[in-house]
Motif scaffolding. Structure first.
Motif, PDB file in Angstrom:
ATOM      1  N   THR A  78       0.841  -1.201   0.000  1.00 46.51           N
ATOM      2  CA  THR A  78       0.000   0.000   0.000  1.00 46.51           C
ATOM      3  C   THR A  78       0.875   1.249   0.000  1.00 46.51           C
ATOM      4  O   THR A  78       0.639   2.176  -0.769  1.00 46.51           O
ATOM      5  CB  THR A  78      -0.924   0.013   1.239  1.00 46.51           C
ATOM      6  OG1 THR A  78      -1.630  -1.225   1.299  1.00 46.51           O
ATOM      7  CG2 THR A  78      -1.919   1.151   1.174  1.00 46.51           C
ATOM      8  N   LYS A 176      -2.493   0.369   7.299  1.00 44.06           N
ATOM      9  CA  LYS A 176      -2.608   0.034   5.879  1.00 44.06           C
ATOM     10  C   LYS A 176      -2.588  -1.485   5.718  1.00 44.06           C
ATOM     11  O   LYS A 176      -1.535  -2.126   5.803  1.00 44.06           O
ATOM     12  CB  LYS A 176      -1.468   0.672   5.080  1.00 44.06           C
ATOM     13  CG  LYS A 176      -1.355   2.184   5.260  1.00 44.06           C
ATOM     14  CD  LYS A 176      -2.667   2.911   4.995  1.00 44.06           C
ATOM     15  CE  LYS A 176      -2.537   4.406   5.195  1.00 44.06           C
ATOM     16  NZ  LYS A 176      -3.811   5.089   5.295  1.00 44.06           N
ATOM     17  N   ALA A 182      -6.308   1.898   0.719  1.00 47.27           N
ATOM     18  CA  ALA A 182      -5.495   2.580   1.743  1.00 47.27           C
ATOM     19  C   ALA A 182      -6.315   3.106   2.918  1.00 47.27           C
ATOM     20  O   ALA A 182      -5.787   3.295   4.007  1.00 47.27           O
ATOM     21  CB  ALA A 182      -4.706   3.714   1.103  1.00 47.27           C
TER      22      ALA A 182
END
Length: 193
Positions: A78, A176, A182
């Motif tokens: 992420t 995350k 996200a």
């Protein structure tokens, strides 16, 4: 059962690699009177804004038997800058007064119920949770901080007083999670207060 650890819960054990190359478990900190475990990362503006306040607090209570342990559970898929190599570089650059652990599988974040970065957990000598939540009331902008909940909690504990506030909502970016958007949070992750 609540998503996040509740006051009085025992600290979940872990066995995680640190930026110093060693692996640490809960038992490695058994000599500490109080243990502060906090979930953090390398990129979050709330972490970056408050790390120096956290440093001051860690140094203030170091000689009173308080240890700080930071855990990064964010997925580098992420945010690539949250990977282990960036953790090592960050510790080399800033020399923070805590152990910085990597929760690559995110298993420990789930066991603790980490909601945000930063999210603080303070444990007593017998490793029962006595405080959880934010460090300060404005972690993104230190110039606007009016309350340092972490410092107040540690002052209460080291001076033999009852903790005035045992739970606050952590303020920061969400953890995350690997393979998720996200901004995704688990369905049962709710405010603490």
């Amino acid at each position: 059962m609540a998503y996040t650890l509740e006051i009085g819960n025992q600290a979940p054990d872990f066995h995680l690699k640190a930026t110093d190359g060693n692996y640490y478990s809960l038992s490695d900190f058994r000599d500490s009177t109080l243990l502060v475990i906090f979930f953090t990362c390398n990129h979050c503006p709330y972490v970056l804004g408050s790390d120096e306040i956290t440093r001051q607090t860690a140094l203030k209570y170091k000689d009173k038997g308080v240890r700080f342990v930071a855990i990064n559970s964010n997925s580098p898929n992420t945010y690539p800058e949250d990977d282990f190599d960036h953790m090592v570089k960050r510790m080399e650059q800033y020399s923070f007064p805590w152990i910085y652990l990597y929760d690559e599988t995110q298993e420990i974040a789930l066991k603790y119920g980490a909601l945000r970065t930063p999210h603080f957990y303070v444990f007593s000598k017998d490793r029962k949770l006595v405080y959880t939540g934010r460090g300060v009331d404005n972690p993104r902008d230190p110039s606007r901080i009016t309350v340092n909940d972490l410092d107040r909690t540690l002052a209460d504990l080291t001076e033999g007083r009852n903790i005035s506030t045992i739970k606050t909502n952590p303020i920061g970016c969400n953890v995350k999670w690997d393979g998720r958007d996200a901004h995704w949070m688990p369905e049962d992750a709710v405010d603490l207060v």
